[in-house]
Design an enzyme around this catalytic site. Structure first.
Site, short mmCIF file in Angstrom:
data_model
loop_
_atom_site.label_atom_id
_atom_site.label_comp_id
_atom_site.label_asym_id
_atom_site.label_seq_id
_atom_site.Cartn_x
_atom_site.Cartn_y
_atom_site.Cartn_z
N ASP A 17 0.87 -1.19 0.00
CA ASP A 17 0.00 0.00 0.00
C ASP A 17 0.90 1.23 0.00
O ASP A 17 1.16 1.84 1.04
CB ASP A 17 -0.87 -0.05 1.27
CG ASP A 17 -2.07 0.88 1.20
OD1 ASP A 17 -2.38 1.38 0.10
OD2 ASP A 17 -2.70 1.09 2.26
N GLU A 96 -6.59 5.23 -8.40
CA GLU A 96 -7.86 5.76 -7.88
C GLU A 96 -8.49 6.84 -8.75
O GLU A 96 -7.82 7.72 -9.28
CB GLU A 96 -7.58 6.33 -6.48
CG GLU A 96 -8.83 6.73 -5.74
CD GLU A 96 -8.56 6.92 -4.25
OE1 GLU A 96 -7.81 6.12 -3.65
OE2 GLU A 96 -9.08 7.89 -3.69
N LYS A 132 -9.82 2.15 -8.77
CA LYS A 132 -10.40 2.34 -7.44
C LYS A 132 -11.54 3.35 -7.49
O LYS A 132 -11.37 4.48 -7.93
CB LYS A 132 -9.33 2.87 -6.48
CG LYS A 132 -8.47 1.77 -5.87
CD LYS A 132 -7.38 2.37 -5.01
CE LYS A 132 -7.91 2.97 -3.75
NZ LYS A 132 -6.80 3.57 -2.94
N THR A 156 -13.35 1.01 -2.91
CA THR A 156 -12.63 1.48 -1.74
C THR A 156 -13.55 2.28 -0.82
O THR A 156 -14.73 2.44 -1.11
CB THR A 156 -11.38 2.26 -2.18
OG1 THR A 156 -10.52 2.42 -1.06
CG2 THR A 156 -11.71 3.61 -2.78
N PHE A 178 -12.07 -0.95 5.17
CA PHE A 178 -11.07 -0.14 5.87
C PHE A 178 -11.01 -0.48 7.37
O PHE A 178 -11.77 0.07 8.16
CB PHE A 178 -11.41 1.34 5.70
CG PHE A 178 -10.80 1.97 4.48
CD1 PHE A 178 -10.67 1.27 3.30
CD2 PHE A 178 -10.33 3.28 4.53
CE1 PHE A 178 -10.10 1.85 2.18
CE2 PHE A 178 -9.76 3.87 3.42
CZ PHE A 178 -9.64 3.16 2.24
O1 LIG Z 1 -6.02 1.11 -2.25
C1 LIG Z 1 -6.30 1.06 -1.11
C2 LIG Z 1 -7.50 0.40 -0.74
O2 LIG Z 1 -8.14 0.01 -1.88
C3 LIG Z 1 -5.43 1.69 -0.11
O3 LIG Z 1 -4.45 2.48 -0.74
C4 LIG Z 1 -6.19 2.53 0.84
O4 LIG Z 1 -6.55 3.71 0.19
C5 LIG Z 1 -5.37 2.80 2.05
O5 LIG Z 1 -5.13 1.59 2.73
C6 LIG Z 1 -6.06 3.69 2.98
O6 LIG Z 1 -6.44 4.87 2.35
C7 LIG Z 1 -5.19 4.00 4.11
O7 LIG Z 1 -5.92 4.84 4.85
P1 LIG Z 1 -5.61 5.27 6.30
O8 LIG Z 1 -4.42 4.53 6.82
O9 LIG Z 1 -5.38 6.72 6.17
O10 LIG Z 1 -6.84 4.94 7.03
O1 LIG Z 2 -8.90 4.66 -1.01
C1 LIG Z 2 -9.11 5.55 -0.25
C2 LIG Z 2 -8.73 6.92 -0.31
O2 LIG Z 2 -7.77 7.12 -1.26
C3 LIG Z 2 -8.25 7.43 1.01
O3 LIG Z 2 -7.57 8.59 0.78
P1 LIG Z 2 -6.97 9.47 1.95
O4 LIG Z 2 -5.94 8.61 2.64
O5 LIG Z 2 -6.37 10.63 1.26
O6 LIG Z 2 -8.11 9.83 2.82
#
Ligand SMILES: O=C(CO)[C@@H](O)[C@H](O)[C@H](O)[C@H](O)COP(=O)(O)O
Ligand SMILES: O=C[C@H](O)COP(=O)(O)O
Length: 256
Positions: A17, A96, A132, A156, A178
Site C-alpha cells: 500500500d 484511484e 479504485k 474502496t 477499511f
Molecule cells: O487502495 C487502497 C485500498 O483500496 C489503499 O491504498 C487505501 O486507500 C489505504 O489503505 C487507505 O487509504 C489507508 O488509509 P488510512 O491509513 O489513512 O486509514
Molecule cells: O482509497 C481511499 C482513499 O484514497 C483514502 O484517501 P486518503 O488517505 O487521502 O483519505
C-alpha cells in the site's frame, strides 16, 4: 525460522500500500495499491522527479482549459507511477478515481476510461489495473458498467456490511474494507477506550464469511491497517494491502 511476512504470504495475497516504488521492490508483493495521498508523498521523493516532469509536460501539451490541463497532469502522474510499479510486481496496480466524483456515476466512468486509456497508451493492458472507486451507490453503478468493459474495479472507502453486499451483488472484482478507520471511529465516538475486540477486524471477518458462505467471487482485500496485530488477525483473508512500515515490521517478526 521464517518471518511472519513469509508465513502470511502462504495464506493471503500480500499487496503493498504505497507509491514508493523502491519499497515495493523490497517486499515483493503480488499487487500494489496507490491513492492520491500516497502518490503525493511519493512524488516528493527526488528519485521519482522524472515521472512528475513527464506528467507536467503531458498536461501542458493537453488541449483544453487550465483546469483540463491540471486534470490531465494528475491523471498522467497516477498512471506514470502505476506503470513503474507494474514493472516490479507480477500482479495488478490499483489507481484511484478522484474521490470528489464519488456521487457522479457518469463522471467516474469517464475518469476510469481515461485512466485505462492512458495505461494502454503506455503499453499496459487493462487486466493489470484495478480502478479504485468509492463504494457509494453511484460508485457501485459505475463499477457495473466498467466491469462489463473488462475494466476491473477495487471498491474502496468501504466501511459497512451493506456496502460489501452491494459490491458483491454487482459482481465487482475486489473490495477494500477499511480496518483502521473503523477502529479509529470507535475509539473516537464510543466510551470504550480499551476495546475487547477490534471492530475493524470483525467487519472484515463478517464480510469474508458472508462472501464465502454464499459463493460470491468478489475478492476481499483488508486495507487501512493501524498495527501488525490487525494484519495477523486477518491472515487467511483473500488479500491484505499493507504499508511499507508494517511490511517491515512483519518481515522482522519471527513466526511460531
Ligand atoms: O487502495 C487502497 C485500498 O483500496 C489503499 O491504498 C487505501 O486507500 C489505504 O489503505 C487507505 O487509504 C489507508 O488509509 P488510512 O491509513 O489513512 O486509514
Ligand atoms: O482509497 C481511499 C482513499 O484514497 C483514502 O484517501 P486518503 O488517505 O487521502 O483519505
Amino acid at each position: 525460522m521464517s518471518s511472519v511476512l513469509e508465513q502470511l504470504k502462504q495464506f493471503t495475497v500480500v499487496v503493498a500500500d504505497t507509491g514508493d516504488i523502491e519499497a515495493i521492490q523490497e517486499f515483493q508483493p503480488q499487487d500494489a495499491t496507490t491513492n492520491p495521498s500516497l502518490l503525493l508523498l511519493a512524488a516528493q521523493i527526488p528519485r521519482y522527479q522524472g515521472l512528475v516532469d513527464d506528467a507536467i509536460a503531458f498536461g501542458k501539451a493537453f488541449n483544453g482549459s487550465e483546469a483540463d490541463k491540471l486534470d490531465a497532469t494528475m491523471d498522467k502522474l497516477f498512471v506514470n507511477f502505476g506503470v513503474e510499479i507494474l514493472k516490479r510486481i507480477p500482479g495488478r496496480v490499483s489507481t484511484e478515481v478522484d474521490a470528489r466524483l464519488s456521487f457522479d456515476k457518469e463522471a467516474m466512468v469517464k475518469k476510469a476510461l481515461r485512466l485505462v486509456n492512458l495505461f494502454e497508451d503506455s503499453g499496459v493492458s487493462r487486466d493489470r489495473v484495478l480502478i479504485k472507486l468509492s463504494s457509494t451507490w453511484e460508485g457501485v453503478q459505475a463499477a457495473k458498467v466498467l466491469e462489463k468493459e473488462s475494466i476491473h474495479c477495487n471498491m474502496t472507502l468501504l466501511f459497512s456490511f451493506a456496502q460489501a453486499v452491494a459490491c458483491a451483488e454487482a459482481e465487482v472484482t475486489l473490495i477494500s474494507p477499511f480496518v483502521g478507520r473503523i477502529l479509529d471511529w470507535h475509539l473516537a465516538h464510543t466510551n470504550t477506550p480499551t476495546l475487547q475486540t477490534d471492530p475493524g477486524v470483525e467487519s472484515v471477518q463478517k464480510i469474508y464469511c458472508y462472501y464465502k458462505r454464499f459463493g460470491y467471487k468478489t475478492i476481499v482485500m483488508g486495507a487501512s491497517f493501524r498495527n501488525v496485530g490487525q494484519i495477523v488477525a486477518l491472515a487467511g483473508c483473500d488479500f491484505l494491502t499493507i504499508s511499507p512500515k508494517l511490511l517491515k515490521e512483519l518481515s522482522a517478526m519471527k513466526g511460531g
